[in-house]
Enzyme design. Structure first.
Site, PDB file in Angstrom:
ATOM      1  N   ASN A 184      13.900  12.439   6.869  1.00 19.08           N
ATOM      2  CA  ASN A 184      12.616  13.111   6.646  1.00 19.08           C
ATOM      3  C   ASN A 184      12.363  14.052   7.820  1.00 19.08           C
ATOM      4  O   ASN A 184      13.038  13.973   8.842  1.00 19.08           O
ATOM      5  CB  ASN A 184      11.497  12.067   6.507  1.00 19.08           C
ATOM      6  CG  ASN A 184      11.360  11.243   7.772  1.00 19.08           C
ATOM      7  OD1 ASN A 184      10.997  11.748   8.822  1.00 19.08           O
ATOM      8  ND2 ASN A 184      11.701   9.960   7.690  1.00 19.08           N
ATOM      9  N   ASP A 191      12.458   3.910   4.509  1.00 20.20           N
ATOM     10  CA  ASP A 191      12.281   2.573   3.937  1.00 20.20           C
ATOM     11  C   ASP A 191      13.551   2.078   3.263  1.00 20.20           C
ATOM     12  O   ASP A 191      13.743   0.876   3.095  1.00 20.20           O
ATOM     13  CB  ASP A 191      11.136   2.582   2.922  1.00 20.20           C
ATOM     14  CG  ASP A 191       9.795   2.801   3.608  1.00 20.20           C
ATOM     15  OD1 ASP A 191       9.575   2.195   4.667  1.00 20.20           O
ATOM     16  OD2 ASP A 191       8.987   3.599   3.105  1.00 20.20           O
ATOM     17  N   LYS A 235      34.457  12.234   3.825  1.00 19.53           N
ATOM     18  CA  LYS A 235      33.486  13.123   3.186  1.00 19.53           C
ATOM     19  C   LYS A 235      33.747  12.982   1.688  1.00 19.53           C
ATOM     20  O   LYS A 235      34.844  13.321   1.212  1.00 19.53           O
ATOM     21  CB  LYS A 235      33.706  14.560   3.656  1.00 19.53           C
ATOM     22  CG  LYS A 235      32.738  15.518   3.015  1.00 19.53           C
ATOM     23  CD  LYS A 235      32.924  16.940   3.492  1.00 19.53           C
ATOM     24  CE  LYS A 235      32.044  17.851   2.675  1.00 19.53           C
ATOM     25  NZ  LYS A 235      32.710  19.063   2.253  1.00 19.53           N
ATOM     26  N   PRO A 258      14.689  -2.838   7.083  1.00 16.89           N
ATOM     27  CA  PRO A 258      13.659  -3.711   7.657  1.00 16.89           C
ATOM     28  C   PRO A 258      12.395  -2.911   7.960  1.00 16.89           C
ATOM     29  O   PRO A 258      12.479  -1.731   8.313  1.00 16.89           O
ATOM     30  CB  PRO A 258      14.297  -4.229   8.956  1.00 16.89           C
ATOM     31  CG  PRO A 258      15.447  -3.330   9.234  1.00 16.89           C
ATOM     32  CD  PRO A 258      15.866  -2.713   7.941  1.00 16.89           C
ATOM     33  N   ASP A 259      11.236  -3.532   7.804  1.00 14.59           N
ATOM     34  CA  ASP A 259       9.977  -2.888   8.205  1.00 14.59           C
ATOM     35  C   ASP A 259       9.704  -3.296   9.657  1.00 14.59           C
ATOM     36  O   ASP A 259       9.356  -4.450   9.940  1.00 14.59           O
ATOM     37  CB  ASP A 259       8.837  -3.324   7.276  1.00 14.59           C
ATOM     38  CG  ASP A 259       7.574  -2.516   7.545  1.00 14.59           C
ATOM     39  OD1 ASP A 259       7.242  -2.301   8.735  1.00 14.59           O
ATOM     40  OD2 ASP A 259       6.929  -2.088   6.578  1.00 14.59           O
ATOM     41  N   ILE A 260       9.884  -2.358  10.555  1.00 16.60           N
ATOM     42  CA  ILE A 260       9.833  -2.679  11.993  1.00 16.60           C
ATOM     43  C   ILE A 260       8.425  -3.127  12.391  1.00 16.60           C
ATOM     44  O   ILE A 260       8.234  -4.175  13.015  1.00 16.60           O
ATOM     45  CB  ILE A 260      10.283  -1.458  12.834  1.00 16.60           C
ATOM     46  CG1 ILE A 260      11.693  -1.031  12.395  1.00 16.60           C
ATOM     47  CG2 ILE A 260      10.242  -1.783  14.331  1.00 16.60           C
ATOM     48  CD1 ILE A 260      12.157   0.283  12.987  1.00 16.60           C
ATOM     49  N   PHE A 276       1.041   3.753  12.067  1.00 17.56           N
ATOM     50  CA  PHE A 276       0.560   4.998  11.454  1.00 17.56           C
ATOM     51  C   PHE A 276       0.709   4.906   9.951  1.00 17.56           C
ATOM     52  O   PHE A 276       1.508   4.119   9.442  1.00 17.56           O
ATOM     53  CB  PHE A 276       1.356   6.189  11.992  1.00 17.56           C
ATOM     54  CG  PHE A 276       0.960   6.546  13.393  1.00 17.56           C
ATOM     55  CD1 PHE A 276       0.026   7.541  13.628  1.00 17.56           C
ATOM     56  CD2 PHE A 276       1.489   5.864  14.472  1.00 17.56           C
ATOM     57  CE1 PHE A 276      -0.358   7.857  14.910  1.00 17.56           C
ATOM     58  CE2 PHE A 276       1.112   6.168  15.764  1.00 17.56           C
ATOM     59  CZ  PHE A 276       0.178   7.181  15.986  1.00 17.56           C
ATOM     60  N   LYS A 295      -2.974  -0.746   4.558  1.00 16.56           N
ATOM     61  CA  LYS A 295      -1.758  -0.794   5.386  1.00 16.56           C
ATOM     62  C   LYS A 295      -1.962  -1.703   6.597  1.00 16.56           C
ATOM     63  O   LYS A 295      -1.058  -2.432   6.999  1.00 16.56           O
ATOM     64  CB  LYS A 295      -1.383   0.629   5.831  1.00 16.56           C
ATOM     65  CG  LYS A 295       0.079   0.763   6.111  1.00 16.56           C
ATOM     66  CD  LYS A 295       0.635   2.141   5.837  1.00 16.56           C
ATOM     67  CE  LYS A 295       1.040   2.293   4.386  1.00 16.56           C
ATOM     68  NZ  LYS A 295       1.663   3.588   4.092  1.00 16.56           N
ATOM     69  N   LYS A 344       0.479  -4.832   7.043  1.00 15.50           N
ATOM     70  CA  LYS A 344       1.398  -4.875   8.195  1.00 15.50           C
ATOM     71  C   LYS A 344       0.864  -5.754   9.324  1.00 15.50           C
ATOM     72  O   LYS A 344       1.484  -5.856  10.379  1.00 15.50           O
ATOM     73  CB  LYS A 344       1.636  -3.453   8.712  1.00 15.50           C
ATOM     74  CG  LYS A 344       2.091  -2.490   7.616  1.00 15.50           C
ATOM     75  CD  LYS A 344       3.312  -1.708   7.997  1.00 15.50           C
ATOM     76  CE  LYS A 344       3.730  -0.800   6.859  1.00 15.50           C
ATOM     77  NZ  LYS A 344       5.017  -0.185   7.053  1.00 15.50           N
TER      78      LYS A 344
HETATM   79  N1  CTP Z   1       7.231   1.477   9.528  1.00 17.25           N
HETATM   80  C1  CTP Z   1       8.184   0.710  10.167  1.00 17.25           C
HETATM   81  N2  CTP Z   1       9.345   0.386   9.509  1.00 17.25           N
HETATM   82  C2  CTP Z   1       9.557   0.804   8.268  1.00 17.25           C
HETATM   83  C3  CTP Z   1       8.583   1.599   7.603  1.00 17.25           C
HETATM   84  C4  CTP Z   1       7.446   1.918   8.267  1.00 17.25           C
HETATM   85  O1  CTP Z   1       7.984   0.325  11.316  1.00 17.25           O
HETATM   86  N3  CTP Z   1      10.688   0.481   7.652  1.00 17.25           N
HETATM   87  C5  CTP Z   1       5.979   1.773  10.234  1.00 17.25           C
HETATM   88  C6  CTP Z   1       5.795   3.233  10.583  1.00 17.25           C
HETATM   89  O2  CTP Z   1       6.300   3.504  11.876  1.00 17.25           O
HETATM   90  C7  CTP Z   1       4.289   3.361  10.524  1.00 17.25           C
HETATM   91  C8  CTP Z   1       3.887   2.399   9.438  1.00 17.25           C
HETATM   92  O3  CTP Z   1       4.935   1.474   9.346  1.00 17.25           O
HETATM   93  O4  CTP Z   1       3.669   2.948  11.719  1.00 17.25           O
HETATM   94  C9  CTP Z   1       3.582   3.007   8.092  1.00 17.25           C
HETATM   95  O5  CTP Z   1       4.633   3.710   7.575  1.00 17.25           O
HETATM   96  P1  CTP Z   1       4.539   4.407   6.129  1.00 17.25           P
HETATM   97  O6  CTP Z   1       5.855   5.053   5.883  1.00 17.25           O
HETATM   98  O7  CTP Z   1       3.341   5.256   6.056  1.00 17.25           O
HETATM   99  O8  CTP Z   1       4.309   3.232   5.193  1.00 17.25           O
HETATM  100  P2  CTP Z   1       5.300   2.350   4.408  1.00 17.25           P
HETATM  101  O9  CTP Z   1       5.141   0.958   4.846  1.00 17.25           O
HETATM  102  O10 CTP Z   1       6.665   2.900   4.485  1.00 17.25           O
HETATM  103  O11 CTP Z   1       4.755   2.440   2.937  1.00 17.25           O
HETATM  104  P3  CTP Z   1       4.677   3.644   1.884  1.00 17.25           P
HETATM  105  O12 CTP Z   1       5.829   4.567   2.189  1.00 17.25           O
HETATM  106  O13 CTP Z   1       4.806   2.944   0.596  1.00 17.25           O
HETATM  107  O14 CTP Z   1       3.351   4.258   2.107  1.00 17.25           O
END
Ligand code: CTP
Length: 415
Positions: free
Chosen positions: A218, A288, A301, A319-321, A338, A356, A360
């Site tokens: 992104n 994600d 490639k 993983p969601d950090i 954020f 959120k 979280k």
């Molecule tokens: N974040 C994280 N690890 C991930 C995804 C998100 O630590 N795998 C953290 C981001 O750094 C941010 C927050 O979670 O602080 C929200 O990220 P966002 O992308 O807005 O939300 P998502 O949980 O990914 O949900 P969605 O994309 O469905 O809105």
């Protein structure tokens, strides 16, 4: 210009502060013109003194013309017999850059024989020194001892950089990068209300490789996280920044920087750093999902001939950090996350931010709009909707990322 690559080149938090700049005799004097202009753009009042050596390289008129006021040179003039006492009475901080070997020696012995070394002795506030000289002069024991003395007296050292020096030699001796000097000066003027606090910041995008040359990612610039990391460092914190790839943010060397590529690497680095952190700012735009990769994907490639029709890639969940580390919080650890959302207006961000926050288990969520027209990715300015676990919520008008970072740090300190 590295200074412009740090979001603090747009901070409003230093307006009206007073800094005294001392220049020693070095070819690097000319580099201080840009630093001076960057400080003045923040509405910092800068006075300056050119040592006799500095006046051989640049003229007081140059610094006066750029906006330093006043600019001192000779010690013994009738015009102002107490000029050597003025910075000590008026400025909140002193930056000495460039500092030649000769000037370091005069400062470290308190010689007070010229205007700048006399002003130094008459100055009790915070001081930073950025030396510049030939590498052999920098390595000499005499210089080492002088620097040691000055640091023992409380000066912050902005060490010289490695590279080519004007004399044609290579080694450590070049004046530090302008960004280091600019931020070193701001640090002298910032409140040290985060001293002793260990901060973890994640920033930038992650890059999920599919084969050896293609990835899913992104456009995150890392500027919000760069502003937060810098803000915490300016306010005295020990900062570890876990940076995604390709970010275009200048961070000072005082920040420990860990570079990662994909979400899993960022997660592992954050997990290792988290136990010693008091605060975490999770600003990274973490992917994600990651493409499920063919075997030996790093070394190949993938050819389009292998896929005659449409390409279908399966993705696995990363993983969601923030969620994982928030759930694993020790005593007093605070986590700020954020949310990037597409909404019709700022008000509609608040319920999404609160969702959120709960999902979280964070202490604070700062939400911004990433509507395609808003240019939030990579922009210097932005609006924010902020909610916390105690039920507070605020909507902030557009402001620089440096100012947003300042307020978010204060918020986390407060709760
Ligand atoms: N974040 C994280 N690890 C991930 C995804 C998100 O630590 N795998 C953290 C981001 O750094 C941010 C927050 O979670 O602080 C929200 O990220 P966002 O992308 O807005 O939300 P998502 O949980 O990914 O949900 P969605 O994309 O469905 O809105």
């Amino acid at each position: 210009m590295s200074m412009d690559l740090n979001p603090f080149c747009k901070s409003t938090r230093f307006a009206g502060k007073k800094l005294h700049l001392g220049l020693g005799g070095s070819v690097a004097c000319y580099k201080m013109c840009d630093v001076l202009r960057a400080l003045l753009r923040l509405d910092i009042q800068v006075s300056a003194t050119l040592s006799p050596g500095a006046r051989e390289f640049v003229s007081p008129l140059l610094f006066r013309s750029l906006g330093a006021d006043p600019v001192y040179d000779e010690m013994f003039t009738d015009a102002n017999v107490f000029a050597h006492l003025e910075p000590g009475a008026q400025a909140q901080a002193m930056l000495i850059a460039p500092a030649s070997a000769n000037l370091l020696s005069r400062l470290a012995t308190g010689s007070a024989q010229d205007m700048l070394s006399a002003q130094f002795v008459a100055f009790a506030g915070p001081c930073a020194i950025a030396p510049a000289m030939n590498p052999r002069m920098w390595a000499h024991k005499a210089t080492r001892e002088n620097v040691k003395t000055l640091v023992e007296w409380g000066a912050s050292l902005i060490p010289p950089a490695l590279g080519d020096t004007a004399c044609g030699e290579q080694g450590r001796g070049r004046l530090a990068d302008s960004g280091e000097i600019f931020l070193g000066a701001l640090r002298l003027l910032a409140p040290q209300d985060m001293a002793g606090i260990n901060v973890l910041v994640t920033l930038g995008p992650t890059r999920e490789m599919w084969d050896g040359v293609r990835y899913w990612s992104n456009p995150s610039s890392g500027r919000m996280g760069g502003a937060i990391a810098t803000c915490c460092w300016l306010r005295g914190a020990n900062v570890t920044a876990i940076c995604g790839p390709g970010i275009n943010v200048f961070l000072p060397e005082g920040i420990e920087r860990i570079s990662v590529n994909c979400a899993n690497e960022m997660y592992n680095a954050a997990k290792d750093a988290w136990p010693k952190a008091n605060m975490g700012f999770f600003s990274a735009a973490v992917a994600d999902f990651a493409p499920i990769r063919p075997e030996n994907a790093d070394d190949v490639k993938i050819k389009k001939a292998a896929t005659p029709g449409n390409l279908e890639i399966e993705f696995s969940r990363n993983p969601d950090i923030l969620a994982t580390l928030s759930a694993d919080r020790g005593n007093g650890q605070k986590a700020l996350g954020f949310a990037a959302e597409i909404t019709p207006d700022m008000q509609s961000l608040l319920p999404l931010a609160r969702l959120k926050l709960n999902a979280k288990k964070a202490d604070v969520i700062a939400a911004n709009r990433v509507n395609p027209a808003s240019g939030a990715f990579g922009a210097d300015d932005g609006s924010m909707a902020v909610v916390d676990a105690q039920g507070h919520e605020e909507i902030w008008q557009p402001q620089s990322k440096a100012d947003i970072a300042w307020e978010l740090c204060s918020w986390l300190l407060r709760i």
